[in-house]
Design an enzyme around this catalytic site. Sequence first.
Site, PDB file in Angstrom:
ATOM      1  N   TYR A   1       0.857  -1.182   0.000  1.00 45.96           N
ATOM      2  CA  TYR A   1       0.000   0.000   0.000  1.00 45.96           C
ATOM      3  C   TYR A   1       0.893   1.231   0.000  1.00 45.96           C
ATOM      4  O   TYR A   1       2.107   1.135   0.166  1.00 45.96           O
ATOM      5  CB  TYR A   1      -0.922   0.016   1.237  1.00 45.96           C
ATOM      6  CG  TYR A   1      -0.154   0.194   2.531  1.00 45.96           C
ATOM      7  CD1 TYR A   1       0.474  -0.883   3.150  1.00 45.96           C
ATOM      8  CD2 TYR A   1      -0.021   1.461   3.117  1.00 45.96           C
ATOM      9  CE1 TYR A   1       1.209  -0.719   4.312  1.00 45.96           C
ATOM     10  CE2 TYR A   1       0.711   1.637   4.272  1.00 45.96           C
ATOM     11  CZ  TYR A   1       1.321   0.545   4.860  1.00 45.96           C
ATOM     12  OH  TYR A   1       2.056   0.707   6.003  1.00 45.96           O
TER      13      TYR A   1
ATOM     14  N   THR B   1       3.396   4.965  12.003  1.00 48.94           N
ATOM     15  CA  THR B   1       3.854   4.323  13.238  1.00 48.94           C
ATOM     16  C   THR B   1       5.372   4.099  13.277  1.00 48.94           C
ATOM     17  O   THR B   1       5.940   3.938  14.350  1.00 48.94           O
ATOM     18  CB  THR B   1       3.157   2.963  13.438  1.00 48.94           C
ATOM     19  OG1 THR B   1       3.476   2.114  12.334  1.00 48.94           O
ATOM     20  CG2 THR B   1       1.659   3.123  13.556  1.00 48.94           C
ATOM     21  N   ASP B   2       6.029   4.102  12.117  1.00 47.79           N
ATOM     22  CA  ASP B   2       7.462   3.735  12.088  1.00 47.79           C
ATOM     23  C   ASP B   2       8.325   4.645  12.962  1.00 47.79           C
ATOM     24  O   ASP B   2       9.249   4.165  13.630  1.00 47.79           O
ATOM     25  CB  ASP B   2       8.004   3.809  10.645  1.00 47.79           C
ATOM     26  CG  ASP B   2       7.479   2.683   9.766  1.00 47.79           C
ATOM     27  OD1 ASP B   2       6.786   1.791  10.284  1.00 47.79           O
ATOM     28  OD2 ASP B   2       7.774   2.703   8.555  1.00 47.79           O
TER      29      ASP B   2
ATOM     30  N   LYS C   1       7.805   0.849  19.354  1.00 52.28           N
ATOM     31  CA  LYS C   1       7.163  -0.034  18.367  1.00 52.28           C
ATOM     32  C   LYS C   1       7.830  -1.405  18.424  1.00 52.28           C
ATOM     33  O   LYS C   1       9.049  -1.495  18.313  1.00 52.28           O
ATOM     34  CB  LYS C   1       7.273   0.579  16.965  1.00 52.28           C
ATOM     35  CG  LYS C   1       6.510  -0.210  15.906  1.00 52.28           C
ATOM     36  CD  LYS C   1       6.469   0.486  14.549  1.00 52.28           C
ATOM     37  CE  LYS C   1       5.664  -0.378  13.573  1.00 52.28           C
ATOM     38  NZ  LYS C   1       5.478   0.214  12.262  1.00 52.28           N
TER      39      LYS C   1
HETATM   40  N1  ASP Z   1       5.498   3.124   7.068  1.00 49.18           N
HETATM   41  C1  ASP Z   1       4.282   3.563   7.684  1.00 49.18           C
HETATM   42  C2  ASP Z   1       4.572   4.891   8.346  1.00 49.18           C
HETATM   43  O1  ASP Z   1       5.273   4.904   9.325  1.00 49.18           O
HETATM   44  C3  ASP Z   1       3.812   2.564   8.668  1.00 49.18           C
HETATM   45  C4  ASP Z   1       2.640   2.953   9.523  1.00 49.18           C
HETATM   46  O2  ASP Z   1       2.162   4.063   9.554  1.00 49.18           O
HETATM   47  O3  ASP Z   1       2.137   2.060  10.246  1.00 49.18           O
HETATM   48  O4  ASP Z   1       4.102   5.888   7.875  1.00 49.18           O
END
Ligand code: ASP
Length: 328
Positions: free
Chosen positions: A25, A91-92, A164
Amino acid sequence: MPDVVILATGGTIAGAAATGTQSGYTSGQVTIDAMVNSVPGLTKLANIKGEQISNVGSQDMSFEIMLLLAKRINELAAGKTVSGVVITHGTDTMEETAYFLNLVSKTDMPVVLVGSMRPSTAVSADGPLNLYNAVAVAADPNAKGRGVVLVMNDWIHSAQTLTKVSTTAVQTFMSPIRGLIGTTSYGINDFYRYPDQKFCLTSEFSAEGVTKLPRVDIIYADVDMPADLIDASVERGAKGIVIAGVGNGNMPKAALEACARASKKGVIVVRSTRVATGTVGRNVECNDDELGLIASYNLNPQKSRVLLSVALLKPRTLEELQKIFIEY
Ligand code: ASP
């Protein structure tokens, strides 16, 4: 109803895929207005205003965007009409942004980071309920004075503790050792504690007028690590180096000697750890006093880098920096 401002930065919560069951995605595709409109009942929790600060996957988060967020939070706090702020974020690198904002936000209003592990188009997307709960926490007077928090999967984490732990699981954030600030369930919040270290209004740090942070590198330790990476970092102009050490912030002798060389040249070296839990203490298996090193205590390498970058905005002695690592 309380006024809550949502500052959107991107991430999987704003991500989209072609089908609901594929793993591939693209982050940062959906605007904040579309996100707000997709969550039933959200506008019954608070008067919501959305602002798009960026729309990136958080692997592309930068200190530049983090400084924009800090500036906007401090403006909203000074305006005194807003009850809380929500930040949608990937989340990263959520822990870096949350921890940075916890150091430089001059407010006791709730500042709530939220994200999701599944894109908005996925079967069982987790973003909508996470956003609902985040707004409920931001609008809650009981969330005041608890610093910057992260709300995901019903748990409320402090910026100081969250990390995380899974690349794909919805329950990806944990707060080892110190534990949760509270929990939330369909907008009903339960708070357990206040953070016990310095943050927001008790923090001595400020991002006022700051446009760039000093270079601080993280170097990963392991068996037979090449110590010349540390010398290279000094040569490339790093003002600070964080070692993601083995165990209690340890590293092979050659690396320790390179750290001592760096310290003699005025580069601040922090020993952190690649281990998921536990503190890195001073003078445990190496003599920090003689080598001129700092122990990270509770901070993992990525948060150590944030703290050191902010602390090095002004000249400080090794003793002052060590105290900062204990207090924050
Ligand atoms: N790669 C994504 C981000 O950190 C993963 C996420 O949001 O869970 O933007």
